[in-house]
Write a protein that holds these residues in place. Structure first.
Motif, PDB file in Angstrom:
ATOM      1  N   GLY A   8       0.784  -1.235   0.000  1.00  0.00           N
ATOM      2  CA  GLY A   8       0.000   0.000   0.000  1.00  0.00           C
ATOM      3  C   GLY A   8       0.811   1.279   0.000  1.00  0.00           C
ATOM      4  O   GLY A   8       0.249   2.353   0.162  1.00  0.00           O
ATOM      5  N   VAL A   9       2.123   1.193  -0.168  1.00  0.00           N
ATOM      6  CA  VAL A   9       2.965   2.388  -0.094  1.00  0.00           C
ATOM      7  C   VAL A   9       2.790   3.237  -1.350  1.00  0.00           C
ATOM      8  O   VAL A   9       2.800   2.726  -2.463  1.00  0.00           O
ATOM      9  CB  VAL A   9       4.453   1.999   0.087  1.00  0.00           C
ATOM     10  CG1 VAL A   9       5.345   3.228   0.035  1.00  0.00           C
ATOM     11  CG2 VAL A   9       4.634   1.250   1.394  1.00  0.00           C
ATOM     12  N   LEU A  24       1.583   5.328   3.757  1.00  0.00           N
ATOM     13  CA  LEU A  24       1.907   3.948   4.092  1.00  0.00           C
ATOM     14  C   LEU A  24       0.676   3.044   4.083  1.00  0.00           C
ATOM     15  O   LEU A  24       0.721   1.920   4.561  1.00  0.00           O
ATOM     16  CB  LEU A  24       2.616   3.891   5.451  1.00  0.00           C
ATOM     17  CG  LEU A  24       3.933   4.664   5.484  1.00  0.00           C
ATOM     18  CD1 LEU A  24       4.490   4.733   6.889  1.00  0.00           C
ATOM     19  CD2 LEU A  24       4.952   4.064   4.529  1.00  0.00           C
ATOM     20  N   GLY A  25      -0.434   3.552   3.562  1.00  0.00           N
ATOM     21  CA  GLY A  25      -1.638   2.731   3.459  1.00  0.00           C
ATOM     22  C   GLY A  25      -2.115   2.295   4.833  1.00  0.00           C
ATOM     23  O   GLY A  25      -2.074   3.055   5.789  1.00  0.00           O
ATOM     24  N   ASN A  26      -2.551   1.058   4.943  1.00  0.00           N
ATOM     25  CA  ASN A  26      -3.051   0.532   6.214  1.00  0.00           C
ATOM     26  C   ASN A  26      -1.996  -0.335   6.881  1.00  0.00           C
ATOM     27  O   ASN A  26      -2.268  -1.447   7.304  1.00  0.00           O
ATOM     28  CB  ASN A  26      -4.333  -0.279   5.974  1.00  0.00           C
ATOM     29  CG  ASN A  26      -5.438   0.597   5.440  1.00  0.00           C
ATOM     30  OD1 ASN A  26      -5.588   1.736   5.869  1.00  0.00           O
ATOM     31  ND2 ASN A  26      -6.194   0.083   4.493  1.00  0.00           N
ATOM     32  N   MET A  27      -0.794   0.202   6.970  1.00  0.00           N
ATOM     33  CA  MET A  27       0.321  -0.532   7.554  1.00  0.00           C
ATOM     34  C   MET A  27       0.008  -0.860   9.015  1.00  0.00           C
ATOM     35  O   MET A  27      -0.372   0.025   9.775  1.00  0.00           O
ATOM     36  CB  MET A  27       1.573   0.340   7.465  1.00  0.00           C
ATOM     37  CG  MET A  27       2.855  -0.398   7.571  1.00  0.00           C
ATOM     38  SD  MET A  27       3.279  -1.420   6.153  1.00  0.00           S
ATOM     39  CE  MET A  27       3.686  -0.211   4.927  1.00  0.00           C
ATOM     40  N   SER A  50       5.040   5.014  12.858  1.00  0.00           N
ATOM     41  CA  SER A  50       3.741   4.356  12.993  1.00  0.00           C
ATOM     42  C   SER A  50       2.613   5.165  12.356  1.00  0.00           C
ATOM     43  O   SER A  50       1.495   4.683  12.256  1.00  0.00           O
ATOM     44  CB  SER A  50       3.428   4.091  14.469  1.00  0.00           C
ATOM     45  OG  SER A  50       3.483   5.305  15.194  1.00  0.00           O
ATOM     46  N   GLU A  51       2.896   6.411  11.924  1.00  0.00           N
ATOM     47  CA  GLU A  51       1.869   7.200  11.248  1.00  0.00           C
ATOM     48  C   GLU A  51       1.611   6.606   9.861  1.00  0.00           C
ATOM     49  O   GLU A  51       2.469   5.969   9.286  1.00  0.00           O
ATOM     50  CB  GLU A  51       2.314   8.668  11.069  1.00  0.00           C
ATOM     51  CG  GLU A  51       2.546   9.425  12.357  1.00  0.00           C
ATOM     52  CD  GLU A  51       3.969   9.242  12.871  1.00  0.00           C
ATOM     53  OE1 GLU A  51       4.880   9.029  12.061  1.00  0.00           O
ATOM     54  OE2 GLU A  51       4.158   9.296  14.089  1.00  0.00           O
ATOM     55  N   ASN A  52       0.426   6.898   9.312  1.00  0.00           N
ATOM     56  CA  ASN A  52       0.104   6.406   7.972  1.00  0.00           C
ATOM     57  C   ASN A  52       0.618   7.319   6.881  1.00  0.00           C
ATOM     58  O   ASN A  52       0.620   6.947   5.718  1.00  0.00           O
ATOM     59  CB  ASN A  52      -1.409   6.215   7.812  1.00  0.00           C
ATOM     60  CG  ASN A  52      -1.883   4.986   8.556  1.00  0.00           C
ATOM     61  OD1 ASN A  52      -1.078   4.157   8.958  1.00  0.00           O
ATOM     62  ND2 ASN A  52      -3.168   4.871   8.756  1.00  0.00           N
ATOM     63  N   LYS A  53       1.025   8.555   7.252  1.00  0.00           N
ATOM     64  CA  LYS A  53       1.533   9.480   6.244  1.00  0.00           C
ATOM     65  C   LYS A  53       2.700  10.267   6.826  1.00  0.00           C
ATOM     66  O   LYS A  53       2.629  10.764   7.943  1.00  0.00           O
ATOM     67  CB  LYS A  53       0.429  10.431   5.793  1.00  0.00           C
ATOM     68  CG  LYS A  53       0.873  11.355   4.680  1.00  0.00           C
ATOM     69  CD  LYS A  53      -0.283  12.242   4.231  1.00  0.00           C
ATOM     70  CE  LYS A  53       0.248  13.399   3.432  1.00  0.00           C
ATOM     71  NZ  LYS A  53      -0.651  14.538   3.409  1.00  0.00           N
TER      72      LYS A  53
END
Length: 84
Positions: A8-9, A24-27, A50-53
């Motif tokens: 998902g990157v 980072l999508g739904n990492m 740990s953030e998604n963006k």
């Protein structure tokens, strides 16, 4: 899925003039990010993200090709980033 955890990157805008955004999508795990110049010099590094963006300001870097290495779950993938 050949990329597994890294599927998902998304990196945008690419090419960029100033800032790149790393989605980072739904990492579900933490990620290590390393941005290097074509000569191998580390421009930006952040571990245990740990953030998604994540946004990286490249406005002080010269034009050219950079490589963003994204590592998660013992997997890594390198993306080419172009600075205009």
């Amino acid at each position: 899925d050949e990329n597994g955890a890294l599927a998902g990157v998304n990196i945008y805008p690419n090419p960029t003039k100033n800032v790149i955004n790393i989605s980072l999508g739904n990492m579900s795990t933490t990620v290590n990010l390393t941005l290097t110049s074509i000569e191998g010099k580390v421009i930006y590094q952040e571990n245990n993200v740990s953030e998604n963006k994540v946004s990286v300001d490249m406005s002080n870097n010269s034009k050219g090709i950079y490589f963003l290495k994204v590592e998660a779950n013992n997997q890594s993938k390198v993306y080419k980033v172009i600075k205009e």
